[in-house]
Design a protein around this motif. Structure first.
Motif, short mmCIF file in Angstrom:
data_model
loop_
_atom_site.label_atom_id
_atom_site.label_comp_id
_atom_site.label_asym_id
_atom_site.label_seq_id
_atom_site.Cartn_x
_atom_site.Cartn_y
_atom_site.Cartn_z
N MET A 1 1.22 -1.50 0.65
CA MET A 1 -0.12 0.47 -0.23
C MET A 1 0.89 1.08 -0.08
N GLU A 2 0.30 2.16 -0.69
CA GLU A 2 1.34 3.78 -0.55
C GLU A 2 0.50 4.22 0.95
N LEU A 3 2.06 4.80 1.38
CA LEU A 3 2.62 5.46 1.78
C LEU A 3 1.83 6.85 1.70
N GLN A 4 1.42 8.04 2.48
CA GLN A 4 0.99 8.82 2.73
C GLN A 4 1.60 9.66 3.77
N ASN A 5 0.99 11.43 3.38
CA ASN A 5 2.12 12.41 4.49
C ASN A 5 0.35 12.42 5.69
N GLU A 6 -0.54 10.69 6.04
CA GLU A 6 -1.63 11.36 6.51
C GLU A 6 -1.08 9.87 7.72
N ASP A 7 -2.12 10.34 8.98
CA ASP A 7 -2.79 8.59 9.59
C ASP A 7 -3.10 7.89 9.36
N TYR A 8 -3.33 6.84 9.41
CA TYR A 8 -4.34 5.40 8.90
C TYR A 8 -4.22 4.59 9.29
N LEU A 9 -4.92 3.49 9.54
CA LEU A 9 -4.86 2.50 9.39
C LEU A 9 -5.32 1.26 9.21
N ILE A 10 -4.59 -0.12 9.09
CA ILE A 10 -4.49 -1.07 8.28
C ILE A 10 -5.50 -2.59 9.08
N LEU A 11 -5.80 -2.61 8.64
CA LEU A 11 -6.43 -3.78 8.72
C LEU A 11 -6.17 -4.87 8.60
N GLU A 12 -5.92 -6.12 8.49
CA GLU A 12 -5.61 -7.07 8.13
C GLU A 12 -5.89 -8.51 8.26
N VAL A 13 -6.16 -9.11 7.22
CA VAL A 13 -6.08 -10.47 7.33
C VAL A 13 -5.80 -11.62 6.60
N GLU A 14 -5.48 -12.14 7.26
CA GLU A 14 -3.94 -13.34 6.42
C GLU A 14 -4.18 -14.83 5.95
N ASN A 15 -3.83 -14.94 4.77
CA ASN A 15 -3.97 -16.40 5.01
C ASN A 15 -5.47 -17.36 5.19
N LEU A 16 -6.10 -16.72 4.58
CA LEU A 16 -7.29 -17.24 4.52
C LEU A 16 -7.90 -18.40 3.02
N ASP A 17 -7.66 -19.51 3.31
CA ASP A 17 -7.68 -20.85 2.25
C ASP A 17 -8.99 -20.79 1.64
N VAL A 18 -9.29 -21.36 0.66
CA VAL A 18 -11.16 -20.52 0.13
C VAL A 18 -10.87 -21.00 -1.22
N ASN A 19 -11.86 -22.15 -1.11
CA ASN A 19 -12.21 -23.25 -2.58
C ASN A 19 -13.24 -22.46 -3.41
N VAL A 20 -12.51 -21.82 -4.36
CA VAL A 20 -13.52 -20.60 -5.54
C VAL A 20 -13.17 -21.57 -7.12
N LEU A 21 -14.43 -21.02 -7.36
CA LEU A 21 -14.56 -21.58 -8.97
C LEU A 21 -13.91 -20.96 -9.69
N THR A 22 -12.59 -21.14 -10.08
CA THR A 22 -12.12 -19.50 -11.22
C THR A 22 -11.28 -21.00 -12.00
N GLY A 23 -10.81 -20.45 -12.87
CA GLY A 23 -9.70 -20.60 -13.37
C GLY A 23 -10.20 -21.09 -15.11
N ILE A 24 -9.54 -20.76 -16.35
CA ILE A 24 -9.67 -20.32 -17.59
C ILE A 24 -9.32 -22.02 -18.45
N TYR A 25 -8.80 -23.16 -18.06
CA TYR A 25 -8.61 -24.43 -18.36
C TYR A 25 -9.80 -25.43 -18.16
N SER A 26 -10.32 -26.42 -19.36
CA SER A 26 -11.34 -27.50 -18.76
C SER A 26 -11.48 -27.41 -17.25
N GLU A 27 -10.26 -28.92 -16.99
CA GLU A 27 -9.71 -28.62 -15.87
C GLU A 27 -9.82 -28.50 -14.70
N GLU A 28 -10.26 -26.78 -14.95
CA GLU A 28 -10.12 -25.81 -13.89
C GLU A 28 -11.66 -25.97 -13.72
N THR A 29 -12.28 -25.80 -14.65
CA THR A 29 -13.69 -25.07 -14.50
C THR A 29 -14.81 -25.40 -13.79
N HIS A 30 -14.81 -26.47 -13.83
CA HIS A 30 -16.10 -27.65 -13.21
C HIS A 30 -15.94 -27.76 -11.53
#
Length: 127
Positions: free
Chosen positions: A1-30
């Motif tokens: 994330m780009e840093l600026q000359n202002e105060d800000y707060l960053i909330l983070e959630v890392e490394n969530l393992d999620v199954n999602v229908l995604t892909g371009i190849y036939s073996e990935e699409t179903h």
């Protein structure tokens, strides 16, 4: 994330393992593919966070987790993981107008042969 000359707060959630229908190849699409998703949301900060500061002055971390899990339609196929990242970013922006920037990192776990991380990072500012 780009840093600026202002105060800000960053909330983070890392490394969530999620199954999602995604892909371009036939073996990935179903079948859902395992993705590892991390989110960083930059918020406008309150003037000060005292011990009694209510949650509305920040954001619930679980909202970020929700955007990367339950908010992704299980019956929708995303051709590109970039579209998955866009969906997550749009969800986080809709949740809270204090969020002014969202960064999403997605790693395609099925591509890893020796533990390497192969994927994308997308960052958008609120328009």
């Amino acid at each position: 994330m780009e840093l600026q000359n202002e105060d800000y707060l960053i909330l983070e959630v890392e490394n969530l393992d999620v199954n999602v229908l995604t892909g371009i190849y036939s073996e990935e699409t179903h079948l859902p593919q395992p993705l590892r998703i991390s989110i960083r949301a930059r918020l406008k900060m309150a003037d000060r966070y005292d011990p009694e500061t209510p949650l509305r002055a920040s954001k619930n971390y679980m909202d970020l987790k929700h955007a990367a899990t339950a908010a992704i339609p299980s019956d929708r196929h995303f051709t590109l993981i970039e579209a998955v990242a866009e969906h997550i970013i749009d969800t986080v922006f809709l949740q809270d107008d204090k969020v002014d920037q969202v960064e999403v990192k997605i790693v395609k776990l099925a591509l890893s042969e020796r533990g390497e991380n192969i994927g994308i990072t997308m960052s958008r500012r609120r328009k």
